[in-house]
Design an enzyme around this catalytic site. Structure first.
Site, PDB file in Angstrom:
ATOM      1  N   THR A   1      -7.457  -0.303   2.583  1.00 23.86           N
ATOM      2  CA  THR A   1      -6.726  -0.044   1.343  1.00 23.86           C
ATOM      3  C   THR A   1      -7.592  -0.334   0.116  1.00 23.86           C
ATOM      4  O   THR A   1      -7.547   0.399  -0.864  1.00 23.86           O
ATOM      5  CB  THR A   1      -5.464  -0.924   1.290  1.00 23.86           C
ATOM      6  OG1 THR A   1      -5.810  -2.210   1.776  1.00 23.86           O
ATOM      7  CG2 THR A   1      -4.358  -0.339   2.127  1.00 23.86           C
TER       8      THR A   1
ATOM      9  N   PHE B   1       1.996  -2.682  -3.594  1.00 23.18           N
ATOM     10  CA  PHE B   1       1.815  -3.782  -2.648  1.00 23.18           C
ATOM     11  C   PHE B   1       3.112  -4.141  -1.932  1.00 23.18           C
ATOM     12  O   PHE B   1       3.267  -5.248  -1.416  1.00 23.18           O
ATOM     13  CB  PHE B   1       1.252  -5.009  -3.369  1.00 23.18           C
ATOM     14  CG  PHE B   1      -0.169  -4.805  -3.863  1.00 23.18           C
ATOM     15  CD1 PHE B   1      -1.249  -4.893  -2.986  1.00 23.18           C
ATOM     16  CD2 PHE B   1      -0.434  -4.515  -5.192  1.00 23.18           C
ATOM     17  CE1 PHE B   1      -2.552  -4.696  -3.429  1.00 23.18           C
ATOM     18  CE2 PHE B   1      -1.734  -4.313  -5.652  1.00 23.18           C
ATOM     19  CZ  PHE B   1      -2.802  -4.404  -4.762  1.00 23.18           C
TER      20      PHE B   1
ATOM     21  N   CYS C   1       2.438  -7.670  -0.028  1.00 19.57           N
ATOM     22  CA  CYS C   1       1.066  -7.920   0.414  1.00 19.57           C
ATOM     23  C   CYS C   1       0.602  -9.338   0.091  1.00 19.57           C
ATOM     24  O   CYS C   1       0.584  -9.733  -1.074  1.00 19.57           O
ATOM     25  CB  CYS C   1       0.145  -6.911  -0.271  1.00 19.57           C
ATOM     26  SG  CYS C   1      -1.574  -7.127   0.182  1.00 19.57           S
TER      27      CYS C   1
HETATM   28 MN1  MNH Z   1      -1.964  -5.662   2.045  1.00 20.75          MN
HETATM   29  C1  MNH Z   1       1.142  -6.170   3.384  1.00 20.75           C
HETATM   30  C2  MNH Z   1      -0.832  -2.863   0.449  1.00 20.75           C
HETATM   31  C3  MNH Z   1      -5.006  -5.352   0.508  1.00 20.75           C
HETATM   32  C4  MNH Z   1      -3.212  -8.242   3.962  1.00 20.75           C
HETATM   33  N1  MNH Z   1      -0.192  -4.686   1.958  1.00 20.75           N
HETATM   34  C5  MNH Z   1       0.993  -5.074   2.556  1.00 20.75           C
HETATM   35  C6  MNH Z   1       2.031  -4.149   2.183  1.00 20.75           C
HETATM   36  C7  MNH Z   1       1.460  -3.205   1.380  1.00 20.75           C
HETATM   37  C8  MNH Z   1       0.066  -3.554   1.223  1.00 20.75           C
HETATM   38  C9  MNH Z   1       2.160  -2.004   0.755  1.00 20.75           C
HETATM   39  C10 MNH Z   1       3.483  -4.197   2.645  1.00 20.75           C
HETATM   40  C11 MNH Z   1       3.649  -3.395   3.903  1.00 20.75           C
HETATM   41  C12 MNH Z   1       5.078  -3.271   4.376  1.00 20.75           C
HETATM   42  O1  MNH Z   1       6.025  -3.586   3.654  1.00 20.75           O
HETATM   43  O2  MNH Z   1       5.244  -2.826   5.526  1.00 20.75           O
HETATM   44  N2  MNH Z   1      -2.799  -4.329   0.762  1.00 20.75           N
HETATM   45  C13 MNH Z   1      -2.148  -3.261   0.203  1.00 20.75           C
HETATM   46  C14 MNH Z   1      -3.043  -2.600  -0.722  1.00 20.75           C
HETATM   47  C15 MNH Z   1      -4.224  -3.317  -0.714  1.00 20.75           C
HETATM   48  C16 MNH Z   1      -4.052  -4.411   0.229  1.00 20.75           C
HETATM   49  C17 MNH Z   1      -2.699  -1.347  -1.518  1.00 20.75           C
HETATM   50  C18 MNH Z   1      -5.493  -3.119  -1.465  1.00 20.75           C
HETATM   51  C19 MNH Z   1      -5.634  -2.390  -2.549  1.00 20.75           C
HETATM   52  N3  MNH Z   1      -3.804  -6.609   2.224  1.00 20.75           N
HETATM   53  C20 MNH Z   1      -4.888  -6.385   1.432  1.00 20.75           C
HETATM   54  C21 MNH Z   1      -5.902  -7.360   1.723  1.00 20.75           C
HETATM   55  C22 MNH Z   1      -5.404  -8.174   2.707  1.00 20.75           C
HETATM   56  C23 MNH Z   1      -4.076  -7.697   3.015  1.00 20.75           C
HETATM   57  C24 MNH Z   1      -7.264  -7.432   1.043  1.00 20.75           C
HETATM   58  C25 MNH Z   1      -6.029  -9.365   3.378  1.00 20.75           C
HETATM   59  C26 MNH Z   1      -7.035 -10.041   2.918  1.00 20.75           C
HETATM   60  N4  MNH Z   1      -1.199  -6.950   3.451  1.00 20.75           N
HETATM   61  C27 MNH Z   1      -1.885  -7.929   4.115  1.00 20.75           C
HETATM   62  C28 MNH Z   1      -0.976  -8.629   5.013  1.00 20.75           C
HETATM   63  C29 MNH Z   1       0.297  -8.050   4.838  1.00 20.75           C
HETATM   64  C30 MNH Z   1       0.124  -6.991   3.825  1.00 20.75           C
HETATM   65  C31 MNH Z   1      -1.358  -9.750   5.949  1.00 20.75           C
HETATM   66  C32 MNH Z   1       1.596  -8.442   5.525  1.00 20.75           C
HETATM   67  C33 MNH Z   1       2.214  -9.590   4.759  1.00 20.75           C
HETATM   68  C34 MNH Z   1       3.570 -10.029   5.317  1.00 20.75           C
HETATM   69  O3  MNH Z   1       4.370  -9.185   5.680  1.00 20.75           O
HETATM   70  O4  MNH Z   1       3.806 -11.239   5.344  1.00 20.75           O
END
Ligand code: MNH
Length: 504
Positions: free
Chosen positions: A283, A412, A419
């Site tokens: 992402t 996010f 996120c």
């Molecule tokens: Mn990320 C959940 C988008 C970067 C770790 N992330 C989510 C969700 C979105 C999302 C949307 C919710 C998904 C859902 O509801 O099913 N994340 C992004 C975007 C970026 C991003 C657009 C960058 C730009 N994410 C990151 C990074 C990490 C990360 C960097 C780790 C270092 N994300 C996660 C984790 C979750 C999540 C772990 C789940 C959290 C939870 O449900 O407790």
């Protein structure tokens, strides 16, 4: 200038008895650019709510207006759901944070244990790793810029940024160097991960029993490779505990859940590590790719971004910005936020009613059914004005942000399941983008036209550009300019306290 999500304007479907239109999607409308972009096309035709019957037992509702999304973001009536893709991914990331149901004890445990790692103090510890991975990309792009007389060669923007984000999460999270820039072939973990992700994607919508045995065999092998790599990383850490600040792996292995004193179990740690390696890179690299695309195409925005970093970093050709310096780059942050508005790289997320309820007071929905938020359509809702396709970073100025209704911006996700890596991603992306616009002019050598594709996340496919190193004089013009133009200050001065409004 901005590529538009092409719209299909054939007639609407009659609403069902619940007032919700049901989509019948032709192969042509489905296209080949990924499920989420197809959802967008259908939303253009059927409006902000429709049901898509994908199979006999799976017919998600898709919602995309600010009004409907605001309602499904009510955590007291709706929770996270796993759509078909995430349900499938539980085979290899089990009850890791991303794919755990909120009711599962392991979600709350891991969330509680890992949350501090993403607060400011945790982030500060990752800055040096982010800088190190960023440096690797700059080294490669310096070569491509043609230092030493050879002409510039185009760089593979999403490819190289994916190398950078992957190295960052490996180093910062797990003390593990994936060395993505020096390999001819991707790391076995990365190859296995891409294989498994592709396989999961192909399974969505496929009838049970219709698996291809060759692919399934490869898929099993890929899952085993991922598990092996991760188990090695864990073994290495147990054998040689780290001495520096605690990283994600230290917390996963040694931090007790305060309520019970228990540690995360071994299998769950494996799921967490794989989850973070996957969620933590694609992402962010897509986000940076889209931001560079808009900067390359839009000289005025690039000019403002360069002014901000030139004032902040000065003429030093090799700045090493400190953690706090990066956080002050408000215009760079606005560019990233606007890129995520137009192309939220995680293009949808799923919710489900906790009990039977009325969505927005008028559509009956049943407990447990899947409601997908089509984020890229939400981000084109009328609350964004009448020129929603225009890339305009000033939309994220403090005043403009305050005027928009809540839940109009959801790159996010939402609420307690939003996120966990949001600030990690934004810091990493701000640092990288700042270093890039400080160092290079961005040249559109081939007249690139935006071709958005969804693999797991959205990416501008086939995006290459060439680079030219900027000269010291270009960086000094803001501070030593002609009389009357001295020190214009940073754009959006006084906004350094503004925070992204991503999670409302
Ligand atoms: Mn990320 C959940 C988008 C970067 C770790 N992330 C989510 C969700 C979105 C999302 C949307 C919710 C998904 C859902 O509801 O099913 N994340 C992004 C975007 C970026 C991003 C657009 C960058 C730009 N994410 C990151 C990074 C990490 C990360 C960097 C780790 C270092 N994300 C996660 C984790 C979750 C999540 C772990 C789940 C959290 C939870 O449900 O407790």
């Amino acid at each position: 200038m901005a590529a538009r999500i092409s719209s299909v304007t054939t007639g609407g479907a009659p609403p069902g008895p619940d007032g919700i239109p049901e989509a019948t999607v032709t192969a042509e409308e489905f296209g080949d650019d990924g499920y989420s972009l197809a959802c967008v096309r259908v939303a253009r035709r059927l409006g902000p709510i429709y049901r898509w019957r994908i199979s006999d037992d799976y017919a998600p509702l898709l919602v995309s207006s600010q009004e409907l999304v605001a309602d499904v973001c009510d955590d007291s009536r709706f929770g996270k759901d796993l759509g078909a893709g995430l349900r499938f991914a539980r085979e290899y990331i089990g009850d890791g944070l991303f794919t755990a149901y909120t009711e599962e004890e392991n979600w709350r445990r891991a969330h509680t244990i890992l949350r501090p790692a993403f607060a400011v103090d945790g982030l500060r510890g990752y800055h040096a790793f982010m800088l190190r991975a960023a440096r690797r990309l700059l080294d490669r792009w310096d070569q491509a810029a043609g230092q030493g007389g050879t002409g510039p060669t185009p760089v593979d923007v999403p490819g190289d940024l994916t190398r950078m984000t992957l190295d960052t999460i490996g180093l910062a999270g797990f003390g593990y160097d994936l060395e993505s820039f020096t390999r001819e072939e991707p790391h076995p973990f990365v190859r296995a991960m891409n294989g498994a992700l592709t396989y999961s994607r192909l399974q969505v919508g496929r009838a049970p029993g219709a698996e291809d045995p060759d692919l399934t065999g490869q898929y099993r092998a890929d899952c085993a490779t991922m598990a092996q790599t991760v188990d090695e990383v864990i073994r290495a850490r147990r054998a040689a505990p780290s001495t520096g600040p605690k990283d994600l792996l230290d917390l996963m292995l040694a931090a007790p859940y305060p309520q019970t004193g228990e540690l995360l179990d071994e299998l769950n740690v494996r799921f967490q590590v794989i989850s973070f390696l996957i969620a933590g890179h694609e992402t962010t690299s897509g986000l940076l790719s889209f931001a560079l695309y808009y900067l390359m195409k839009d000289p005025e925005t690039l000019h403002l971004a360069q002014r901000e970093v030139d004032v902040a970093f000065g003429a030093d050709p090799n700045p090493e910005p400190a953690f706090a310096e990066v956080r002050k780059l408000t215009y760079i942050r606005q560019v990233l936020q606007e890129a995520l508005r137009l192309w939220p790289t995680a293009p949808s997320f799923d919710r489900r009613p906790l009990h039977d309820t009325l969505l927005a007071g008028r559509y009956p929905v049943r407990a447990g059914e899947t409601i997908s938020v089509v984020t890229s359509m939400l981000h084109r809702d009328a609350v964004w004005g009448d020129d929603v396709e225009l890339f305009d970073a000033s939309r994220f100025g403090r005043d403009q942000m305050a005027q928009r209704p809540p839940h109009s911006y959801k790159p996010f996700g939402t609420g307690q399941r939003s996120c966990i890596g949001q600030q990690f991603a934004l810091h990493e992306a701000m640092l990288m983008l700042a270093l890039l616009v400080h160092r290079y002019r961005l040249l559109d050598h081939g007249g690139y036209s935006l071709d958005v594709r969804q693999t797991l996340t959205l990416k501008p496919a086939g995006f290459t550009m060439t680079l030219a190193r900027r000269r010291a004089a270009e960086r000094e013009r803001w501070t030593t300019g002609a009389p009357g133009q001295q020190n214009p200050g940073t754009p959006e001065q006084g906004e350094s306290a503004s925070r992204p409004d991503a999670v409302a």
